[in-house]
Design an enzyme around this catalytic site. Sequence first.
Site, PDB file in Angstrom:
ATOM      1  N   ASP A  92      -7.908  51.134  39.801  1.00 30.64           N
ATOM      2  CA  ASP A  92      -7.039  51.874  38.879  1.00 30.64           C
ATOM      3  C   ASP A  92      -6.062  52.729  39.689  1.00 30.64           C
ATOM      4  OD1 ASP A  92      -7.452  52.844  35.641  1.00 30.64           O
ATOM      5  OD2 ASP A  92      -6.221  54.102  36.956  1.00 30.64           O
TER       6      ASP A  92
ATOM      7  N   VAL B 183      -2.848  50.894  27.817  1.00 28.76           N
ATOM      8  CA  VAL B 183      -2.330  49.573  28.190  1.00 28.76           C
ATOM      9  C   VAL B 183      -2.983  48.550  27.257  1.00 28.76           C
ATOM     10  CG1 VAL B 183      -2.108  47.832  29.994  1.00 28.76           C
ATOM     11  CG2 VAL B 183      -2.014  50.269  30.609  1.00 28.76           C
TER      12      VAL B 183
ATOM     13  N   GLN C  47      -6.565  54.240  24.370  1.00 29.83           N
ATOM     14  CA  GLN C  47      -6.028  53.082  25.097  1.00 29.83           C
ATOM     15  C   GLN C  47      -4.530  53.252  25.331  1.00 29.83           C
ATOM     16  OE1 GLN C  47      -6.784  49.304  23.162  1.00 29.83           O
ATOM     17  NE2 GLN C  47      -6.033  48.120  24.927  1.00 29.83           N
TER      18      GLN C  47
ATOM     19  N   ASN D 104     -11.710  51.593  26.402  1.00 30.39           N
ATOM     20  CA  ASN D 104     -10.934  52.420  25.480  1.00 30.39           C
ATOM     21  C   ASN D 104     -10.230  51.481  24.502  1.00 30.39           C
ATOM     22  OD1 ASN D 104     -11.611  54.800  26.848  1.00 30.39           O
ATOM     23  ND2 ASN D 104      -9.919  54.550  28.288  1.00 30.39           N
TER      24      ASN D 104
ATOM     25  N   HIS E 155      -9.306  45.791  28.785  1.00 32.49           N
ATOM     26  CA  HIS E 155      -9.822  46.057  30.136  1.00 32.49           C
ATOM     27  C   HIS E 155     -11.100  46.866  30.060  1.00 32.49           C
ATOM     28  CE1 HIS E 155      -6.779  49.052  29.036  1.00 32.49           C
ATOM     29  NE2 HIS E 155      -7.508  49.952  29.669  1.00 32.49           N
TER      30      HIS E 155
ATOM     31  N   HIS F 269     -13.222  49.594  32.218  1.00 33.14           N
ATOM     32  CA  HIS F 269     -13.189  50.538  33.338  1.00 33.14           C
ATOM     33  C   HIS F 269     -14.577  50.566  33.974  1.00 33.14           C
ATOM     34  CE1 HIS F 269      -9.454  52.903  32.174  1.00 33.14           C
ATOM     35  NE2 HIS F 269      -9.731  52.360  31.003  1.00 33.14           N
TER      36      HIS F 269
HETATM   37  P1  DGP Z   1      -6.557  52.845  29.184  1.00 34.60           P
HETATM   38  O1  DGP Z   1      -6.201  54.294  28.961  1.00 34.60           O
HETATM   39  O2  DGP Z   1      -8.002  52.560  28.889  1.00 34.60           O
HETATM   40  O3  DGP Z   1      -5.595  51.940  28.481  1.00 34.60           O
HETATM   41  O4  DGP Z   1      -6.423  52.633  30.743  1.00 34.60           O
HETATM   42  C1  DGP Z   1      -5.336  52.098  31.389  1.00 34.60           C
HETATM   43  C2  DGP Z   1      -5.561  52.333  32.850  1.00 34.60           C
HETATM   44  O5  DGP Z   1      -4.647  51.528  33.558  1.00 34.60           O
HETATM   45  C3  DGP Z   1      -5.321  53.768  33.302  1.00 34.60           C
HETATM   46  O6  DGP Z   1      -6.545  54.300  33.816  1.00 34.60           O
HETATM   47  C4  DGP Z   1      -4.289  53.660  34.402  1.00 34.60           C
HETATM   48  C5  DGP Z   1      -4.267  52.195  34.729  1.00 34.60           C
HETATM   49  N1  DGP Z   1      -2.964  51.674  35.101  1.00 34.60           N
HETATM   50  C6  DGP Z   1      -1.822  51.770  34.375  1.00 34.60           C
HETATM   51  N2  DGP Z   1      -0.808  51.161  34.996  1.00 34.60           N
HETATM   52  C7  DGP Z   1      -1.340  50.655  36.152  1.00 34.60           C
HETATM   53  C8  DGP Z   1      -0.783  49.902  37.221  1.00 34.60           C
HETATM   54  O7  DGP Z   1       0.396  49.562  37.263  1.00 34.60           O
HETATM   55  N3  DGP Z   1      -1.628  49.566  38.231  1.00 34.60           N
HETATM   56  C9  DGP Z   1      -2.960  49.916  38.223  1.00 34.60           C
HETATM   57  N4  DGP Z   1      -3.682  49.532  39.268  1.00 34.60           N
HETATM   58  N5  DGP Z   1      -3.503  50.609  37.229  1.00 34.60           N
HETATM   59  C10 DGP Z   1      -2.706  50.973  36.204  1.00 34.60           C
END
Ligand code: DGP
Length: 114
Positions: free
Chosen positions: A31, A96, A94, A87, A100, A102
């Site tokens: 992350d 994204v 959430q 999430n 996914h 975590h």
């Molecule tokens: P959520 O809030 O559950 O939708 O988590 C999305 C997660 O994705 C958040 O912890 C940050 C991560 N994230 C967002 N953009 C990027 C990215 O471009 N690269 C990586 N490695 N993680 C990302």
Amino acid sequence: MSEDTIFSKIIRKEIPANIVYEDDLCLGFRDITPQAPTHILVIPKKPIPKLAEAGTEDKELLGHMLLTVKSIAEQEGLGNGYRVVINTDEDGGQTVFHLHMHLLGGRYLRWPPG
Ligand code: DGP
């Protein structure tokens, strides 16, 4: 139809990510804003936007992702325990909209989350 997200771009290797695991069905990468010493996301290559939109046809894929999380946790040396979080949608926090899991570990994780 699901929208293209930053995670689809990571799957297609159009943007970089610190990938720790990959197979035909899913991808694991660190992350970008880690909330624990180990914070890895496991995503399906199939663009399911959120858990609420997964169907019975995704049963094997979801099981595969969970077992992948388990093997990454072992690979990362999280023998003392860890947490797996999905999430989901607005109230779930959430951000994204590509399903996914975590994987969080490497420190004591309080409960309940905020
Ligand atoms: P959520 O809030 O559950 O939708 O988590 C999305 C997660 O994705 C958040 O912890 C940050 C991560 N994230 C967002 N953009 C990027 C990215 O471009 N690269 C990586 N490695 N993680 C990302």
